[in-house]
Design a protein around this motif. Structure first.
Motif, PDB file in Angstrom:
ATOM      1  N   MET A 191      -1.086 -27.861 -15.645  1.00 21.16           N
ATOM      2  CA  MET A 191       0.242 -27.259 -15.577  1.00 21.16           C
ATOM      3  C   MET A 191       1.007 -27.542 -16.857  1.00 21.16           C
ATOM      4  SD  MET A 191       3.099 -27.875 -12.634  1.00 21.16           S
ATOM      5  CE  MET A 191       1.792 -27.691 -11.420  1.00 21.16           C
ATOM      6  N   ARG A 192       1.688 -26.537 -17.363  1.00 14.92           N
ATOM      7  CA  ARG A 192       2.393 -26.653 -18.634  1.00 14.92           C
ATOM      8  C   ARG A 192       3.590 -27.591 -18.499  1.00 14.92           C
ATOM      9  NH1 ARG A 192       2.385 -23.999 -23.264  1.00 14.92           N
ATOM     10  NH2 ARG A 192       0.797 -22.572 -22.506  1.00 14.92           N
ATOM     11  N   ASN A 193       3.695 -28.546 -19.413  1.00 14.15           N
ATOM     12  CA  ASN A 193       4.811 -29.479 -19.398  1.00 14.15           C
ATOM     13  C   ASN A 193       5.972 -29.010 -20.251  1.00 14.15           C
ATOM     14  OD1 ASN A 193       3.554 -31.436 -17.724  1.00 14.15           O
ATOM     15  ND2 ASN A 193       2.319 -32.134 -19.469  1.00 14.15           N
ATOM     16  N   GLU A 194       5.726 -28.014 -21.112  1.00 12.03           N
ATOM     17  CA  GLU A 194       6.786 -27.524 -21.975  1.00 12.03           C
ATOM     18  C   GLU A 194       7.908 -26.903 -21.150  1.00 12.03           C
ATOM     19  OE1 GLU A 194       5.339 -25.048 -25.238  1.00 12.03           O
ATOM     20  OE2 GLU A 194       3.318 -25.630 -24.636  1.00 12.03           O
ATOM     21  N   THR A 195       9.113 -26.996 -21.610  1.00 15.17           N
ATOM     22  CA  THR A 195      10.253 -26.377 -20.946  1.00 15.17           C
ATOM     23  C   THR A 195      10.839 -25.257 -21.787  1.00 15.17           C
ATOM     24  OG1 THR A 195      11.747 -28.042 -21.867  1.00 15.17           O
ATOM     25  CG2 THR A 195      10.817 -28.465 -19.669  1.00 15.17           C
ATOM     26  N   SER A 196      10.097 -24.821 -22.790  1.00 13.38           N
ATOM     27  CA  SER A 196      10.555 -23.740 -23.645  1.00 13.38           C
ATOM     28  C   SER A 196      10.883 -22.505 -22.811  1.00 13.38           C
ATOM     29  CB  SER A 196       9.477 -23.388 -24.677  1.00 13.38           C
ATOM     30  OG  SER A 196       9.748 -22.145 -25.278  1.00 13.38           O
ATOM     31  N   ASP A 197      11.879 -21.742 -23.273  1.00 15.88           N
ATOM     32  CA  ASP A 197      12.299 -20.536 -22.574  1.00 15.88           C
ATOM     33  C   ASP A 197      11.225 -19.460 -22.599  1.00 15.88           C
ATOM     34  OD1 ASP A 197      14.403 -19.148 -21.179  1.00 15.88           O
ATOM     35  OD2 ASP A 197      14.592 -17.881 -22.958  1.00 15.88           O
ATOM     36  N   THR A 198      10.212 -19.616 -23.440  1.00 14.93           N
ATOM     37  CA  THR A 198       9.166 -18.599 -23.536  1.00 14.93           C
ATOM     38  C   THR A 198       7.775 -19.143 -23.202  1.00 14.93           C
ATOM     39  OG1 THR A 198       8.900 -19.050 -25.903  1.00 14.93           O
ATOM     40  CG2 THR A 198      10.443 -17.296 -25.271  1.00 14.93           C
ATOM     41  N   ALA A 199       7.687 -20.334 -22.620  1.00 19.22           N
ATOM     42  CA  ALA A 199       6.390 -20.958 -22.318  1.00 19.22           C
ATOM     43  C   ALA A 199       6.217 -21.111 -20.807  1.00 19.22           C
ATOM     44  CB  ALA A 199       6.275 -22.306 -22.993  1.00 19.22           C
ATOM     45  N   PHE A 200       5.073 -20.623 -20.292  1.00 15.14           N
ATOM     46  CA  PHE A 200       4.834 -20.616 -18.856  1.00 15.14           C
ATOM     47  C   PHE A 200       3.379 -20.965 -18.569  1.00 15.14           C
ATOM     48  CE2 PHE A 200       8.370 -17.919 -19.793  1.00 15.14           C
ATOM     49  CZ  PHE A 200       9.279 -18.174 -18.779  1.00 15.14           C
ATOM     50  N   ASP A 201       3.129 -21.363 -17.332  1.00 13.57           N
ATOM     51  CA  ASP A 201       1.746 -21.577 -16.907  1.00 13.57           C
ATOM     52  C   ASP A 201       1.037 -20.239 -16.691  1.00 13.57           C
ATOM     53  OD1 ASP A 201       1.911 -24.464 -16.699  1.00 13.57           O
ATOM     54  OD2 ASP A 201       3.120 -24.149 -14.899  1.00 13.57           O
ATOM     55  N   ASP A 202       1.739 -19.315 -16.036  1.00 17.01           N
ATOM     56  CA  ASP A 202       1.119 -18.054 -15.641  1.00 17.01           C
ATOM     57  C   ASP A 202       2.070 -16.892 -15.902  1.00 17.01           C
ATOM     58  OD1 ASP A 202      -1.241 -19.320 -14.236  1.00 17.01           O
ATOM     59  OD2 ASP A 202       0.407 -20.139 -13.044  1.00 17.01           O
ATOM     60  N   ALA A 203       1.530 -15.818 -16.463  1.00 19.40           N
ATOM     61  CA  ALA A 203       2.284 -14.581 -16.645  1.00 19.40           C
ATOM     62  C   ALA A 203       1.648 -13.506 -15.779  1.00 19.40           C
ATOM     63  CB  ALA A 203       2.274 -14.150 -18.108  1.00 19.40           C
ATOM     64  N   THR A 259       2.147  -5.688 -24.101  1.00 19.93           N
ATOM     65  CA  THR A 259       1.326  -4.839 -24.964  1.00 19.93           C
ATOM     66  C   THR A 259       0.011  -5.489 -25.365  1.00 19.93           C
ATOM     67  OG1 THR A 259       2.553  -5.638 -26.895  1.00 19.93           O
ATOM     68  CG2 THR A 259       3.316  -3.590 -25.868  1.00 19.93           C
ATOM     69  N   ALA A 260      -0.084  -6.819 -25.278  1.00 15.79           N
ATOM     70  CA  ALA A 260      -1.330  -7.500 -25.657  1.00 15.79           C
ATOM     71  C   ALA A 260      -1.291  -8.932 -25.141  1.00 15.79           C
ATOM     72  CB  ALA A 260      -1.505  -7.493 -27.172  1.00 15.79           C
ATOM     73  N   TYR A 261      -2.491  -9.501 -25.009  1.00 15.20           N
ATOM     74  CA  TYR A 261      -2.620 -10.916 -24.621  1.00 15.20           C
ATOM     75  C   TYR A 261      -3.758 -11.533 -25.416  1.00 15.20           C
ATOM     76  CZ  TYR A 261      -3.292 -15.115 -21.761  1.00 15.20           C
ATOM     77  OH  TYR A 261      -3.404 -16.418 -21.324  1.00 15.20           O
ATOM     78  N   ASP A 262      -3.443 -12.615 -26.110  1.00 11.47           N
ATOM     79  CA  ASP A 262      -4.428 -13.392 -26.860  1.00 11.47           C
ATOM     80  C   ASP A 262      -4.175 -14.845 -26.491  1.00 11.47           C
ATOM     81  OD1 ASP A 262      -6.300 -14.383 -28.604  1.00 11.47           O
ATOM     82  OD2 ASP A 262      -5.160 -13.938 -30.427  1.00 11.47           O
ATOM     83  N   GLN A 263      -4.876 -15.304 -25.464  1.00 13.18           N
ATOM     84  CA  GLN A 263      -4.572 -16.587 -24.843  1.00 13.18           C
ATOM     85  C   GLN A 263      -4.244 -17.682 -25.870  1.00 13.18           C
ATOM     86  OE1 GLN A 263      -7.781 -18.837 -23.016  1.00 13.18           O
ATOM     87  NE2 GLN A 263      -6.600 -19.070 -21.129  1.00 13.18           N
ATOM     88  N   PRO A 264      -3.074 -18.309 -25.739  1.00 13.94           N
ATOM     89  CA  PRO A 264      -2.056 -18.171 -24.692  1.00 13.94           C
ATOM     90  C   PRO A 264      -0.897 -17.256 -25.082  1.00 13.94           C
ATOM     91  CG  PRO A 264      -1.592 -20.123 -25.967  1.00 13.94           C
ATOM     92  CD  PRO A 264      -2.793 -19.474 -26.617  1.00 13.94           C
ATOM     93  N   LYS A 265      -1.074 -16.406 -26.076  1.00 11.85           N
ATOM     94  CA  LYS A 265       0.029 -15.580 -26.553  1.00 11.85           C
ATOM     95  C   LYS A 265       0.141 -14.288 -25.738  1.00 11.85           C
ATOM     96  CE  LYS A 265      -0.633 -17.210 -31.326  1.00 11.85           C
ATOM     97  NZ  LYS A 265      -0.966 -16.781 -32.720  1.00 11.85           N
ATOM     98  N   VAL A 266       1.345 -14.038 -25.248  1.00 10.25           N
ATOM     99  CA  VAL A 266       1.656 -12.795 -24.542  1.00 10.25           C
ATOM    100  C   VAL A 266       2.663 -12.028 -25.393  1.00 10.25           C
ATOM    101  CG1 VAL A 266       2.515 -11.747 -22.416  1.00 10.25           C
ATOM    102  CG2 VAL A 266       1.386 -13.981 -22.324  1.00 10.25           C
ATOM    103  N   PHE A 267       2.334 -10.795 -25.713  1.00  9.83           N
ATOM    104  CA  PHE A 267       3.232  -9.965 -26.509  1.00  9.83           C
ATOM    105  C   PHE A 267       3.892  -8.957 -25.564  1.00  9.83           C
ATOM    106  CE2 PHE A 267      -0.130 -11.547 -29.211  1.00  9.83           C
ATOM    107  CZ  PHE A 267       0.580 -12.052 -30.296  1.00  9.83           C
ATOM    108  N   GLY A 320       7.875  -6.848 -24.822  1.00  4.01           N
ATOM    109  CA  GLY A 320       9.264  -6.594 -25.148  1.00  4.01           C
ATOM    110  C   GLY A 320       9.644  -6.946 -26.570  1.00  4.01           C
ATOM    111  N   GLY A 321       8.700  -6.829 -27.487  1.00  5.07           N
ATOM    112  CA  GLY A 321       8.980  -7.145 -28.880  1.00  5.07           C
ATOM    113  C   GLY A 321       9.071  -8.623 -29.175  1.00  5.07           C
ATOM    114  N   LYS A 322       8.644  -9.467 -28.227  1.00  2.84           N
ATOM    115  CA  LYS A 322       8.682 -10.917 -28.410  1.00  2.84           C
ATOM    116  C   LYS A 322       7.296 -11.503 -28.154  1.00  2.84           C
ATOM    117  CE  LYS A 322      11.935 -13.267 -26.443  1.00  2.84           C
ATOM    118  NZ  LYS A 322      12.887 -13.773 -25.426  1.00  2.84           N
ATOM    119  N   GLU A 323       7.124 -12.730 -28.611  1.00 11.45           N
ATOM    120  CA  GLU A 323       5.902 -13.475 -28.316  1.00 11.45           C
ATOM    121  C   GLU A 323       6.235 -14.557 -27.301  1.00 11.45           C
ATOM    122  OE1 GLU A 323       3.086 -16.691 -30.565  1.00 11.45           O
ATOM    123  OE2 GLU A 323       3.389 -14.773 -31.627  1.00 11.45           O
TER     124      GLU A 323
END
Length: 388
Positions: free
Chosen positions: A1-13, A179-187, A189-192
């Motif tokens: 489970m992800r410990n980060e609390t970043s506004d853009t970091a999640f365990d599951d999308a 628009t794309a997924y390159d684990q763990p990057k989710v692209f 709404g124009g954001k990563e």
């Protein structure tokens, strides 16, 4: 489970805020995972809001599919009770007006104890006591099932996300296409964004992210036409959800009945246009008293973006043989498109690490959604079936 609390970091999308996506959000979030759901539209507007809202185990064939529907129903009951969303545990009636329909229903009833269905045969008088909306002319009886639950799909799509956010902290991003997924990057709404796992539950749009997998799956579209009446409030309530003889030819639960070919032959002679368009008529009523009616089934190359008045006319024609409502007015008409898989099962694929594709509930998405999501998540986490 992800410990980060970043506004853009999640365990599951999750891609898609329809009922399959929401069910996966629930299955993951209740395990304490940080979940984000992306929906390309301002609100869910696909098959999940274009159906009856019937949680309908009675239509699933005996064995694995029926058991999946019952497991899903158990989870639905928990979610509905905890969220306070409107629902009506009204049960269902399959009405019989011809000897061939009676034969099929009695054959089905004879097998119910073996397969776990909970049903009873009602006489005409007992049937009419269940609902004031039934046409009594020629009625020979009905199959009564207490299991089915009615929900309002539009209410579920709008307010289940609100509850998931408050109860489990699930994040929802609408008008935000992945628009794309390159684990763990989710692209999206124009954001990563970042997520360890991606669940694609995007219905007929699944092909835009994984076109090769979609093509190889063999899934094909089905179009249905539906209608809604004015809201009756509390002045007219139909009670149980209603179906009649044509429904016996559509749902796989009845295909083992020896008399079914005889019934189909009767309909081929007497209701050939209904059979041509895959029409079987269900009736469900929601909180404000509006009644949802339908539906039809056109497949593949037969599908166009235009509704056929003829189909609506045939639906209403058959409806009149078993249903009566005062001053019935059609105030909404629409069509929906969902995906089928040749196996009849929900299609699940894991094309690469961290990616799970879920598609083709085949018109039973409301019924099996939570069961499918629980199964998928357990498999992904290596949990036993008895895990809580």
């Amino acid at each position: 489970m992800r410990n980060e609390t970043s506004d853009t970091a999640f365990d599951d999308a999750i891609v898609g805020a329809g009922i399959i996506g929401l069910a996966h959000a629930y299955a993951l979030a209740r395990r304490g995972r940080r979940v984000i759901v992306f929906e390309r539209h301002p609100r869910a507007q696909g098959a999940s809001v274009r159906n009856f809202g019937t949680l309908w185990p009675i239509g699933q064939p005996a064995g694995g599919r029926y058991q999946l529907a019952r497991r899903s129903l158990d989870i639905w009951r928990t979610v509905l009770a905890e969220s306070g969303l409107w629902h009506d545990a009204s049960g269902s009636l399959h009405l019989a007006y011809h000897a061939e329909e009676v034969a099929v229903l009695h054959e089905f009833l004879a097998s119910t104890a073996q397969y776990g269905y909970e049903c009873d045969w009602l006489s005409p008088a007992q049937t009419l006591m269940k609902s004031a909306a039934i046409n009594a002319d020629g009625l020979r009886g009905a199959l009564w099932s207490p299991t089915e639950i009615c929900v309002d799909p539009r209410d579920i799509a709008a307010n289940l996300p609100v509850w998931l956010s408050k109860q489990f902290g699930v994040r929802f991003e609408y008008d935000c296409a992945v628009t794309a997924y390159d684990q763990p990057k989710v692209f999206a709404g124009g954001k990563e964004w970042r997520a360890d796992n991606l669940y694609v539950c995007a219905g007929e749009d699944l092909q835009s992210l994984f076109p090769d997998e979609f093509t190889a799956s063999g899934m094909y579209p089905c179009k249905l036409q539906m209608m809604r009446t004015q809201a009756y409030g509390d002045t007219f309530r139909i009670g149980p959800m209603l179906a009649a003889g044509l429904t016996l030819t559509f749902y796989k639960a009845f295909e083992h009945c020896p008399s079914l070919p005889v019934l189909k032959e009767r309909f081929a002679r007497t209701l050939s246009e209904h059979m041509r368009y895959g029409i079987h008529v269900l009736v469900a009523q929601h909180e404000r008293g509006e009644i949802t009616l339908g539906d039809s089934h056109e497949y593949g190359a037969e599908i166009t973006p235009f509704n056929k008045d003829e189909i609506d006319r045939l639906v209403l024609q058959y409806l009149s043989t078993f249903f009566a409502a005062p001053d019935l007015q059609i105030v909404e008409r629409w069509y929906g498109v969902y995906l089928n898989h040749p196996s009849g099962d929900c299609w699940i694929d894991r094309p690469r690490a961290g990616v799970t594709l879920v598609g083709s509930p085949g018109g039973k998405g409301m019924t099996v959604s939570f069961g499918v999501a629980e199964q998928v998540v357990r498999e992904n986490f290596g949990e036993s079936e008895n895990a809580n």
